[in-house]
Design a protein around this motif. Structure first.
Motif, PDB file in Angstrom:
ATOM      1  N   VAL A 123       0.872  -1.183   0.000  1.00  0.00           N
ATOM      2  CA  VAL A 123       0.000   0.000   0.000  1.00  0.00           C
ATOM      3  C   VAL A 123       0.902   1.223   0.000  1.00  0.00           C
ATOM      4  N   ILE A 124       0.694   2.086  -0.985  1.00  0.00           N
ATOM      5  CA  ILE A 124       1.553   3.246  -1.182  1.00  0.00           C
ATOM      6  C   ILE A 124       0.687   4.502  -1.197  1.00  0.00           C
ATOM      7  N   PHE A 125       1.131   5.510  -0.464  1.00  0.00           N
ATOM      8  CA  PHE A 125       0.469   6.818  -0.475  1.00  0.00           C
ATOM      9  C   PHE A 125       1.476   7.850  -0.964  1.00  0.00           C
ATOM     10  N   GLU A 126       1.087   8.620  -1.963  1.00  0.00           N
ATOM     11  CA  GLU A 126       1.900   9.697  -2.507  1.00  0.00           C
ATOM     12  C   GLU A 126       1.026  10.927  -2.680  1.00  0.00           C
ATOM     13  N   GLU A 127       1.635  12.089  -2.579  1.00  0.00           N
ATOM     14  CA  GLU A 127       0.891  13.338  -2.745  1.00  0.00           C
ATOM     15  C   GLU A 127       0.911  13.788  -4.201  1.00  0.00           C
ATOM     16  N   ASN A 128      -0.169  14.400  -4.622  1.00  0.00           N
ATOM     17  CA  ASN A 128      -0.253  15.093  -5.915  1.00  0.00           C
ATOM     18  C   ASN A 128       0.035  14.213  -7.120  1.00  0.00           C
ATOM     19  N   PHE A 129      -0.382  12.971  -7.088  1.00  0.00           N
ATOM     20  CA  PHE A 129      -0.227  12.084  -8.236  1.00  0.00           C
ATOM     21  C   PHE A 129      -1.592  11.857  -8.860  1.00  0.00           C
ATOM     22  N   GLY A 130      -1.630  11.800 -10.174  1.00  0.00           N
ATOM     23  CA  GLY A 130      -2.840  11.462 -10.895  1.00  0.00           C
ATOM     24  C   GLY A 130      -2.908   9.963 -11.129  1.00  0.00           C
ATOM     25  N   HIS A 131      -3.994   9.527 -11.763  1.00  0.00           N
ATOM     26  CA  HIS A 131      -4.147   8.103 -12.033  1.00  0.00           C
ATOM     27  C   HIS A 131      -3.010   7.548 -12.892  1.00  0.00           C
ATOM     28  N   ASP A 132      -2.517   8.323 -13.835  1.00  0.00           N
ATOM     29  CA  ASP A 132      -1.436   7.838 -14.698  1.00  0.00           C
ATOM     30  C   ASP A 132      -0.169   7.546 -13.896  1.00  0.00           C
ATOM     31  N   GLU A 133       0.192   8.459 -13.004  1.00  0.00           N
ATOM     32  CA  GLU A 133       1.382   8.252 -12.177  1.00  0.00           C
ATOM     33  C   GLU A 133       1.177   7.099 -11.200  1.00  0.00           C
ATOM     34  N   LEU A 134      -0.011   7.005 -10.623  1.00  0.00           N
ATOM     35  CA  LEU A 134      -0.298   5.893  -9.708  1.00  0.00           C
ATOM     36  C   LEU A 134      -0.211   4.558 -10.444  1.00  0.00           C
ATOM     37  N   ARG A 135      -0.680   4.529 -11.684  1.00  0.00           N
ATOM     38  CA  ARG A 135      -0.606   3.303 -12.496  1.00  0.00           C
ATOM     39  C   ARG A 135       0.851   2.906 -12.733  1.00  0.00           C
ATOM     40  N   LEU A 136       1.714   3.875 -12.984  1.00  0.00           N
ATOM     41  CA  LEU A 136       3.138   3.588 -13.159  1.00  0.00           C
ATOM     42  C   LEU A 136       3.728   2.970 -11.895  1.00  0.00           C
ATOM     43  N   ILE A 137       3.353   3.496 -10.735  1.00  0.00           N
ATOM     44  CA  ILE A 137       3.845   2.953  -9.466  1.00  0.00           C
ATOM     45  C   ILE A 137       3.372   1.520  -9.282  1.00  0.00           C
ATOM     46  N   VAL A 138       2.094   1.280  -9.505  1.00  0.00           N
ATOM     47  CA  VAL A 138       1.537  -0.062  -9.338  1.00  0.00           C
ATOM     48  C   VAL A 138       2.217  -1.034 -10.298  1.00  0.00           C
ATOM     49  N   ASN A 139       2.364  -0.645 -11.550  1.00  0.00           N
ATOM     50  CA  ASN A 139       3.011  -1.532 -12.515  1.00  0.00           C
ATOM     51  C   ASN A 139       4.453  -1.838 -12.125  1.00  0.00           C
ATOM     52  N   ALA A 140       5.145  -0.867 -11.552  1.00  0.00           N
ATOM     53  CA  ALA A 140       6.526  -1.090 -11.118  1.00  0.00           C
ATOM     54  C   ALA A 140       6.593  -1.991  -9.890  1.00  0.00           C
ATOM     55  N   ALA A 141       5.588  -1.934  -9.024  1.00  0.00           N
ATOM     56  CA  ALA A 141       5.595  -2.722  -7.792  1.00  0.00           C
ATOM     57  C   ALA A 141       5.049  -4.134  -7.978  1.00  0.00           C
ATOM     58  N   LEU A 142       4.247  -4.361  -8.991  1.00  0.00           N
ATOM     59  CA  LEU A 142       3.577  -5.659  -9.178  1.00  0.00           C
ATOM     60  C   LEU A 142       4.509  -6.872  -9.261  1.00  0.00           C
ATOM     61  N   PRO A 143       5.645  -6.796  -9.951  1.00  0.00           N
ATOM     62  CA  PRO A 143       6.488  -7.998 -10.037  1.00  0.00           C
ATOM     63  C   PRO A 143       6.943  -8.545  -8.683  1.00  0.00           C
ATOM     64  N   ASP A 144       7.055  -7.690  -7.674  1.00  0.00           N
ATOM     65  CA  ASP A 144       7.493  -8.122  -6.342  1.00  0.00           C
ATOM     66  C   ASP A 144       6.341  -8.249  -5.356  1.00  0.00           C
TER      67      ASP A 144
END
Length: 140
Positions: free
Chosen positions: A53-74
């Protein structure tokens, strides 16, 4: 317009073209920086069992999607990224390769006072629950 561009009236078109090229270069550079930031955030995220579970400030859905995609393999469970605050609510993107999120979306949204949907591997939307409630749901 020529005064704003510091260009003679006959050179306005080429001045605008230079500005557009500069804008495009900055946009490309920003995209690379956002992808690097997303990878860093994903790599440094705290794991809770199989979930992230990740919380970041001032991110849109596109940036959040990038984070999720980067974290998914682990991530062996659900990877959830949120941006916002308790007062105005949160945007979210949730991904998983282990859980059918289309089937789980209704329960997740009920738990986090959310609205949204997607497909079996990723959902997105908005949540009104406080951060503590969201964290407890995914850590539980």
């Amino acid at each position: 317009i020529s005064a704003l561009l510091s260009a003679k009236p006959g050179d306005v078109v080429s001045a605008v073209e230079r500005l557009m090229e500069a804008r495009d270069a900055l946009s490309y550079e920003k995209g690379g920086l956002v992808r690097r930031l997303a990878a860093y955030v994903a790599a440094s995220a705290e794991r809770s069992g199989n979930n992230v579970v990740i919380f970041e400030e001032n991110f849109g859905h596109d940036e959040l999607r990038l984070i999720v995609n980067a974290a998914l393999p682990d991530c062996g469970g659900i990877c959830a990224a949120f941006s916002g605050d308790d007062g105005s609510g949160y945007r979210y993107v949730i991904g998983s390769s282990a859980v059918d999120l289309r089937a789980a979306a209704k329960n997740i949204n009920a738990a986090i006072s959310g609205r949204g949907g997607g497909d079996s591997s990723m959902i997105q939307g908005n949540a009104k629950a406080p951060r503590k409630v969201i964290e407890d749901y995914f850590k539980g």
